[in-house]
Design a protein around this motif. Structure first.
Motif, PDB file in Angstrom:
ATOM      1  N   ALA A 132      20.986  19.572  19.766  1.00  0.00           N
ATOM      2  CA  ALA A 132      21.235  19.686  21.204  1.00  0.00           C
ATOM      3  C   ALA A 132      22.286  18.693  21.681  1.00  0.00           C
ATOM      4  O   ALA A 132      23.108  19.015  22.553  1.00  0.00           O
ATOM      5  N   GLN A 133      22.296  17.491  21.127  1.00  0.00           N
ATOM      6  CA  GLN A 133      23.261  16.489  21.561  1.00  0.00           C
ATOM      7  C   GLN A 133      24.670  16.840  21.112  1.00  0.00           C
ATOM      8  O   GLN A 133      25.651  16.559  21.822  1.00  0.00           O
ATOM      9  N   GLN A 134      24.810  17.466  19.952  1.00  0.00           N
ATOM     10  CA  GLN A 134      26.132  17.920  19.518  1.00  0.00           C
ATOM     11  C   GLN A 134      26.635  19.048  20.411  1.00  0.00           C
ATOM     12  O   GLN A 134      27.824  19.098  20.763  1.00  0.00           O
ATOM     13  N   VAL A 135      25.741  19.952  20.786  1.00  0.00           N
ATOM     14  CA  VAL A 135      26.129  21.033  21.695  1.00  0.00           C
ATOM     15  C   VAL A 135      26.542  20.457  23.042  1.00  0.00           C
ATOM     16  O   VAL A 135      27.544  20.875  23.637  1.00  0.00           O
ATOM     17  N   LEU A 136      25.794  19.490  23.536  1.00  0.00           N
ATOM     18  CA  LEU A 136      26.145  18.837  24.794  1.00  0.00           C
ATOM     19  C   LEU A 136      27.517  18.174  24.701  1.00  0.00           C
ATOM     20  O   LEU A 136      28.342  18.304  25.613  1.00  0.00           O
ATOM     21  N   SER A 137      27.785  17.462  23.612  1.00  0.00           N
ATOM     22  CA  SER A 137      29.074  16.805  23.438  1.00  0.00           C
ATOM     23  C   SER A 137      30.207  17.816  23.429  1.00  0.00           C
ATOM     24  O   SER A 137      31.273  17.596  24.036  1.00  0.00           O
ATOM     25  N   ASP A 138      29.996  18.957  22.776  1.00  0.00           N
ATOM     26  CA  ASP A 138      31.038  19.986  22.739  1.00  0.00           C
ATOM     27  C   ASP A 138      31.230  20.625  24.112  1.00  0.00           C
ATOM     28  O   ASP A 138      32.354  20.993  24.474  1.00  0.00           O
ATOM     29  N   PHE A 139      30.152  20.765  24.867  1.00  0.00           N
ATOM     30  CA  PHE A 139      30.287  21.253  26.243  1.00  0.00           C
ATOM     31  C   PHE A 139      31.160  20.302  27.059  1.00  0.00           C
ATOM     32  O   PHE A 139      32.051  20.732  27.799  1.00  0.00           O
ATOM     33  N   ARG A 140      30.900  19.002  26.941  1.00  0.00           N
ATOM     34  CA  ARG A 140      31.728  18.024  27.645  1.00  0.00           C
ATOM     35  C   ARG A 140      33.192  18.158  27.250  1.00  0.00           C
ATOM     36  O   ARG A 140      34.092  18.066  28.098  1.00  0.00           O
ATOM     37  N   ALA A 141      33.433  18.380  25.964  1.00  0.00           N
ATOM     38  CA  ALA A 141      34.810  18.509  25.485  1.00  0.00           C
ATOM     39  C   ALA A 141      35.487  19.742  26.075  1.00  0.00           C
ATOM     40  O   ALA A 141      36.677  19.703  26.422  1.00  0.00           O
ATOM     41  N   VAL A 142      34.750  20.835  26.183  1.00  0.00           N
ATOM     42  CA  VAL A 142      35.308  22.056  26.788  1.00  0.00           C
ATOM     43  C   VAL A 142      35.714  21.786  28.233  1.00  0.00           C
ATOM     44  O   VAL A 142      36.834  22.109  28.658  1.00  0.00           O
ATOM     45  N   VAL A 143      34.808  21.202  29.003  1.00  0.00           N
ATOM     46  CA  VAL A 143      35.092  20.943  30.411  1.00  0.00           C
ATOM     47  C   VAL A 143      36.276  19.982  30.558  1.00  0.00           C
ATOM     48  O   VAL A 143      37.183  20.208  31.373  1.00  0.00           O
ATOM     49  N   ALA A 144      36.279  18.907  29.765  1.00  0.00           N
ATOM     50  CA  ALA A 144      37.366  17.931  29.847  1.00  0.00           C
ATOM     51  C   ALA A 144      38.706  18.571  29.495  1.00  0.00           C
ATOM     52  O   ALA A 144      39.727  18.283  30.133  1.00  0.00           O
TER      53      ALA A 144
END
Length: 235
Positions: A132-144
């Motif tokens: 879940a934390q890796q998915v969250l990190s990738d979500f942040r990267a998409v938004v950024a």
């Protein structure tokens, strides 16, 4: 004493104004750097070339609502009729993960100067072993990544859907969805849309009637449900 106090106040105000001016001149001083990304999950050359060929053969609408992400988007072939009056563009690529959307955001969405971007991802990520934390990190990267070029364009994230074939992953999906919901609330014009809860039955299990035979991809009823949930969020 009063003169000394006035002098201290002046110095403090000068420091504040100087700091504000420095931040304005250097926006990166207040903008967090995007998190590091793992390499793409696969070679997407063929898919990206297909999008370019589609654009050449049939130019996309001006300022579309771009839908991108994995196969739940790619197979949503009724976008135009589901959202009449909304210029939509389907840029889903089956099997993709969130970090792939981040890597190829320019080709998938940014180049079209969209009015809105709708993203579905995280499903395949968890199935491939990401937590879940890796998915969250990738979500942040998409938004950024999107925000670096399109600071004001609304982003809608569709929660990770539950499916019968991946029922064993429900706990990780819920954890990732909760983390992304909280993260989305921290960003202006980023919205988390819960498509997962209505896809569960009274016992909290995925509703099989919403899926085709592979028990992973949705049928017409599944997409009809998504249409009703998503429509109020489109602009």
């Amino acid at each position: 004493m009063r003169a000394r106090a006035a002098q201290l106040i002046f110095v403090a105000l000068f420091a504040v104004l100087t700091l504000a001016a420095g931040c304005a001149a250097n926006p990166s001083a207040t903008t967090p750097s995007p998190p590091p990304l793992d390499p793409p999950s696969a070679d997407w050359t063929v898919d990206l070339a297909a999008f370019a060929a589609q654009d050449a053969a049939d130019p996309p609408p001006q300022r579309p609502v771009v839908f991108t992400g994995s196969s739940s988007i790619r197979l949503w072939q009724t976008l135009a009729e589901d959202f009449p009056g909304v210029p939509t563009l389907n840029r889903g690529f089956g099997g993709s993960q969130l970090r792939d959307v981040a890597h190829y955001a320019d080709t998938l969405a940014i180049q079209y100067r969209p009015r809105m971007i709708v993203i579905y991802g995280g499903d395949n990520d968890i199935n491939a072993g990401r937590d879940a934390q890796q998915v969250l990190s990738d979500f942040r990267a998409v938004v950024a990544r999107i925000r670096s070029d399109l600071p004001d364009v609304p982003i809608v994230y569709l929660s990770i859907k539950p499916s019968p074939s991946r029922e064993s992953q429900l706990a990780t999906q819920r954890e990732a969805n909760a983390a992304i919901r909280a993260e989305a609330a921290r960003w202006p014009r980023v919205e988390f849309v819960d498509v997962a809860t209505p896809m569960l039955d009274a016992g909290g299990r995925p509703r099989p009637e919403l899926f085709v035979e592979d028990r992973l991809h949705m049928n017409r009823d599944g997409y009809a449900l998504w249409r009703r949930i998503v429509a109020p969020h489109l602009k």
